[in-house]
Design an enzyme around this catalytic site. Structure first.
Site, PDB file in Angstrom:
ATOM      1  N   ASP A 164       0.829  -1.205   0.000  1.00 59.41           N
ATOM      2  CA  ASP A 164       0.000   0.000   0.000  1.00 59.41           C
ATOM      3  C   ASP A 164       0.868   1.261   0.000  1.00 59.41           C
ATOM      4  O   ASP A 164       0.569   2.226  -0.700  1.00 59.41           O
ATOM      5  CB  ASP A 164      -0.884  -0.020   1.274  1.00 59.41           C
ATOM      6  CG  ASP A 164      -2.338   0.370   1.011  1.00 59.41           C
ATOM      7  OD1 ASP A 164      -2.683   0.627  -0.151  1.00 59.41           O
ATOM      8  OD2 ASP A 164      -3.128   0.411   1.966  1.00 59.41           O
ATOM      9  N   SER A 210      -6.855   7.403   3.211  1.00 58.32           N
ATOM     10  CA  SER A 210      -6.408   8.213   2.083  1.00 58.32           C
ATOM     11  C   SER A 210      -6.633   7.422   0.800  1.00 58.32           C
ATOM     12  O   SER A 210      -6.467   6.207   0.765  1.00 58.32           O
ATOM     13  CB  SER A 210      -4.917   8.510   2.235  1.00 58.32           C
ATOM     14  OG  SER A 210      -4.396   8.933   0.990  1.00 58.32           O
ATOM     15  N   GLU A 237      -4.659  15.993  13.724  1.00 55.23           N
ATOM     16  CA  GLU A 237      -3.241  15.592  13.745  1.00 55.23           C
ATOM     17  C   GLU A 237      -2.649  16.034  12.427  1.00 55.23           C
ATOM     18  O   GLU A 237      -2.832  15.370  11.401  1.00 55.23           O
ATOM     19  CB  GLU A 237      -3.128  14.066  13.896  1.00 55.23           C
ATOM     20  CG  GLU A 237      -3.556  13.543  15.245  1.00 55.23           C
ATOM     21  CD  GLU A 237      -2.617  13.920  16.367  1.00 55.23           C
ATOM     22  OE1 GLU A 237      -1.553  14.513  16.096  1.00 55.23           O
ATOM     23  OE2 GLU A 237      -2.968  13.656  17.529  1.00 55.23           O
ATOM     24  N   GLU A 242      -3.729  12.104  20.436  1.00 55.07           N
ATOM     25  CA  GLU A 242      -4.003  10.689  20.235  1.00 55.07           C
ATOM     26  C   GLU A 242      -3.174   9.899  21.247  1.00 55.07           C
ATOM     27  O   GLU A 242      -2.226  10.424  21.852  1.00 55.07           O
ATOM     28  CB  GLU A 242      -3.663  10.265  18.802  1.00 55.07           C
ATOM     29  CG  GLU A 242      -4.578  10.968  17.817  1.00 55.07           C
ATOM     30  CD  GLU A 242      -4.656  10.321  16.447  1.00 55.07           C
ATOM     31  OE1 GLU A 242      -3.607  10.173  15.798  1.00 55.07           O
ATOM     32  OE2 GLU A 242      -5.776   9.988  16.018  1.00 55.07           O
TER      33      GLU A 242
HETATM   34  P1  NDP Z   1      -4.059  15.432   3.105  1.00 59.47           P
HETATM   35  O1  NDP Z   1      -4.310  16.564   4.032  1.00 59.47           O
HETATM   36  O2  NDP Z   1      -3.930  15.696   1.668  1.00 59.47           O
HETATM   37  O3  NDP Z   1      -5.227  14.342   3.258  1.00 59.47           O
HETATM   38  C1  NDP Z   1      -5.573  13.777   4.503  1.00 59.47           C
HETATM   39  C2  NDP Z   1      -6.912  13.076   4.374  1.00 59.47           C
HETATM   40  O4  NDP Z   1      -7.959  14.052   4.279  1.00 59.47           O
HETATM   41  C3  NDP Z   1      -7.037  12.202   3.138  1.00 59.47           C
HETATM   42  O5  NDP Z   1      -7.785  11.048   3.463  1.00 59.47           O
HETATM   43  C4  NDP Z   1      -7.791  13.103   2.180  1.00 59.47           C
HETATM   44  O6  NDP Z   1      -8.442  12.378   1.178  1.00 59.47           O
HETATM   45  C5  NDP Z   1      -8.760  13.774   3.127  1.00 59.47           C
HETATM   46  N1  NDP Z   1      -9.316  15.032   2.670  1.00 59.47           N
HETATM   47  C6  NDP Z   1      -8.810  15.902   1.760  1.00 59.47           C
HETATM   48  N2  NDP Z   1      -9.626  16.992   1.644  1.00 59.47           N
HETATM   49  C7  NDP Z   1     -10.655  16.802   2.512  1.00 59.47           C
HETATM   50  C8  NDP Z   1     -11.817  17.583   2.867  1.00 59.47           C
HETATM   51  N3  NDP Z   1     -12.078  18.774   2.323  1.00 59.47           N
HETATM   52  N4  NDP Z   1     -12.671  17.080   3.797  1.00 59.47           N
HETATM   53  C9  NDP Z   1     -12.412  15.889   4.380  1.00 59.47           C
HETATM   54  N5  NDP Z   1     -11.338  15.110   4.076  1.00 59.47           N
HETATM   55  C10 NDP Z   1     -10.466  15.564   3.165  1.00 59.47           C
HETATM   56  O7  NDP Z   1      -2.776  14.700   3.701  1.00 59.47           O
HETATM   57  P2  NDP Z   1      -1.916  13.520   3.045  1.00 59.47           P
HETATM   58  O8  NDP Z   1      -2.765  12.310   2.884  1.00 59.47           O
HETATM   59  O9  NDP Z   1      -1.187  14.071   1.872  1.00 59.47           O
HETATM   60  O10 NDP Z   1      -0.879  13.212   4.235  1.00 59.47           O
HETATM   61  C11 NDP Z   1       0.252  13.974   4.473  1.00 59.47           C
HETATM   62  C12 NDP Z   1      -0.006  15.007   5.563  1.00 59.47           C
HETATM   63  O11 NDP Z   1      -0.482  14.366   6.735  1.00 59.47           O
HETATM   64  C13 NDP Z   1       1.263  15.730   5.973  1.00 59.47           C
HETATM   65  O12 NDP Z   1       1.012  17.106   6.144  1.00 59.47           O
HETATM   66  C14 NDP Z   1       1.585  15.107   7.318  1.00 59.47           C
HETATM   67  O13 NDP Z   1       2.347  15.921   8.152  1.00 59.47           O
HETATM   68  C15 NDP Z   1       0.235  14.829   7.873  1.00 59.47           C
HETATM   69  N6  NDP Z   1       0.306  13.784   8.893  1.00 59.47           N
HETATM   70  C16 NDP Z   1       0.103  14.139  10.207  1.00 59.47           C
HETATM   71  C17 NDP Z   1       0.244  13.203  11.209  1.00 59.47           C
HETATM   72  C18 NDP Z   1      -0.007  13.553  12.637  1.00 59.47           C
HETATM   73  O14 NDP Z   1      -0.336  12.656  13.404  1.00 59.47           O
HETATM   74  N7  NDP Z   1       0.136  14.792  13.063  1.00 59.47           N
HETATM   75  C19 NDP Z   1       0.640  11.826  10.903  1.00 59.47           C
HETATM   76  C20 NDP Z   1       0.770  11.555   9.492  1.00 59.47           C
HETATM   77  C21 NDP Z   1       0.634  12.514   8.531  1.00 59.47           C
HETATM   78  P3  NDP Z   1      -7.632  12.065  -0.206  1.00 59.47           P
HETATM   79  O15 NDP Z   1      -6.291  11.585   0.166  1.00 59.47           O
HETATM   80  O16 NDP Z   1      -8.431  11.033  -0.869  1.00 59.47           O
HETATM   81  O17 NDP Z   1      -7.600  13.381  -0.916  1.00 59.47           O
END
Ligand code: NDP
Length: 483
Positions: free
Chosen positions: A93, A177, A249, A457
């Site tokens: 994945d 995601s 987060e 968390e």
């Molecule tokens: P994104 O912010 O692009 O996406 C996060 C999730 O939100 C995905 O499932 C995405 O769907 C969904 N999403 C996007 N737009 C919306 C919306 N308007 N309403 C509801 N859900 C939405 O992050 P990434 O997946 O690119 O991950 C990387 C980011 O995550 C980095 O900034 C990283 O720092 C952060 N992160 C934070 C952690 C923490 O615990 N603090 C741990 C791990 C990562 P889709 O992907 O299908 O667009």
């Protein structure tokens, strides 16, 4: 690939398929090959998941904490028994090396299930004496919780959100995601096998619009997002409009500070863990490595030596300790940052290139002589790019470390214990480390301050974010009234 999920969604205790949704291709990052296709949830699928969760939650909340906890602990045992196959799936994945996934993903998910399973029976209220009268409090679940995951830790995030939610008596709907949709389905399968009643842990696939439709649905009581700051702002404000509980987060640009008196190898090891694990795709990474001038040359020399033992290759080979980026688009984003680092005058001391092979491989990259105003020192890159910055003294480095909107993590390497605690005390960050970096045991609260998030968390803290308190005043005597 062994034990692949059999359909796109998991609702009311069973796999559900609906091919009328937008197809989402799942790509193995090490080769670029399509290994599966799932379909985004249609509004009907989202509705089905919410109704299943609502119907199941009331009965689950009535069960004793001991009974709920038993299910979670059984699920933890099953996850540990299947660690190998779950780790292989996680590697397909995400592209993360099996060497990592075997010890950091299903195992971390199992820890959360075990920990919150153990805690479930201890969730009680308080008795507050008021002379003759008294107040008692009851810790109650929130109802239907939505979890939205990032792509870097799909199994772990599904469990870190699901385990405390279920322990408190909630139901969960999890949207992974779109980049890594497979692992959460296995978590749902295992929970059912462990005896979780149907409807309490549902998985629906989709892009941001599916997440948004869950967040705005009035039947949802809580939203927990792991994602970037821009997505966090959108989700937080949408949840606020519905007065929903939130956990955010989000991203970071965390400082890792190395003082002259630090143990050199430990500091270099911390910087490697905090920049290159999971190919740098970790939210809490210490990507701004502030190194005091007296130790700078030795630090860079030792770092270069240790980077020689990076084994870059097939993530399914257990000897590999550095794998590909999760996707072509993430790789392109990181390449853009590397180009900016060069343009803005940072000194490239290691890596910087894409590997000539299939898949999305970048070299582990180190820039030295980075200054605070450079883009690579200000923005979250989410890839294997370490920025090394020089500093002279403690007050200066604290001020510079805090000069960011982010506040997820921070680390200090020094042999001076007073200084370690003083500096950590002054840093604006939620998850901190002294002479270590990026440990995340379930017993420790995890989360950020400032733009890096809201809520925590893991640990007992997570309980506050998946439950609410009812207070009950009990009068023993007569009611006095004005008229
Ligand atoms: P994104 O912010 O692009 O996406 C996060 C999730 O939100 C995905 O499932 C995405 O769907 C969904 N999403 C996007 N737009 C919306 C919306 N308007 N309403 C509801 N859900 C939405 O992050 P990434 O997946 O690119 O991950 C990387 C980011 O995550 C980095 O900034 C990283 O720092 C952060 N992160 C934070 C952690 C923490 O615990 N603090 C741990 C791990 C990562 P889709 O992907 O299908 O667009």
């Amino acid at each position: 690939m062994s034990q692949q999920p059999t359909a796109s969604h998991f609702i009311n205790g069973a796999y559900v398929e609906d091919t009328s949704g937008t197809p989402i291709q799942v790509i193995f990052p090490a080769t670029g090959e399509v290994i599966a296709t799932v379909y985004a949830a249609t509004p009907q699928i989202v509705d089905q998941a919410i109704e299943a969760a609502r119907a199941a939650q009331k009965q689950w909340a009535k069960m004793s904490g001991t009974e709920r906890g038993r299910v979670l602990r059984r699920a933890a045992d099953i996850m540990r028994e299947r660690n190998h196959e779950l780790s292989v799936l996680e590697t397909y994945d995400t592209g993360k090396p099996l060497q990592e996934t075997l010890v950091a993903d299903a195992t971390s998910g199992a820890d959360a299930l075990e920990y919150f399973g153990g805690l479930a029976a201890t969730l009680t209220g308080e008795h507050i004496p008021l002379g003759e009268d008294w107040v008692y409090t009851v810790r109650e679940p929130l109802g239907v919780c939505v979890g939205i995951g990032a792509w870097n830790y799909p199994t772990q995030i599904a469990c870190w959100k699901g385990a405390p939610a279920l322990a408190c008596g909630n139901a969960m709907i999890f949207k992974p995601s779109e980049t890594t949709p497979l692992c959460a389905l296995k978590v749902a399968e295992i929970l059912i096998e462990a005896g979780l009643p149907a409807g309490l842990y549902n998985v629906v696939q989709g892009l941001g619009d599916v997440g948004a439709s869950l967040v705005t649905d009035p039947r949802v009581d809580k939203v927990s997002l792991t994602g970037s700051v821009p997505t966090g702002r959108k989700v937080y404000s949408a949840a606020a409009a519905g007065m929903k509980h939130v956990t955010m987060e989000l991203g970071g640009k965390s400082p890792l500070i190395v003082f002259d008196d630090a143990d050199l190898d430990n500091a270099v090891g911390g910087a490697i863990n905090g920049n290159f694990y999971a190919s740098g795709q970790v939210c809490s990474n210490g990507t701004r490595v502030f190194v005091q001038k007296g130790i700078k040359d030795a630090f860079l020399k030792r770092l270069a030596e240790r980077m020689q033992s990076a084994v870059i290759g097939d993530p399914l080979d257990e000897a590999t300790n550095f794998g590909p980026m999760v996707s072509a688009s993430q790789m392109d984003i990181v390449k853009g940052y590397i180009a900016k680092g060069l343009d803005e005058g940072a000194r490239l001391v290691a890596g910087g290139g894409q590997l000539e092979r299939d898949g999305f491989y970048l070299e582990p990259t180190v820039f030295a002589d980075v200054t605070d105003d450079m883009t690579i020192a200000r923005e979250e890159i989410f890839g294997p790019v370490m920025a090394v910055l020089d500093f002279e003294d403690e007050a200066e480095v604290i001020a510079r470390a805090n000069a960011t909107d982010f506040g997820l993590s921070a680390g200090v390497f020094t042999r001076d214990l007073s200084r370690a605690h003083r500096v950590i005390g002054a840093l604006e960050a939620g998850s901190c480390f002294i002479n270590s970096y990026n440990d995340a045991p379930v017993e420790a609260p995890f989360g950020g301050v400032k733009a890096s998030g809201v809520g925590r968390e893991n640990s007992k803290e997570a309980i506050q974010h998946y439950s609410q308190v009812k207070s009950v005043y009990v009068r023993m005597g007569d009611v006095e009234a004005a008229f």
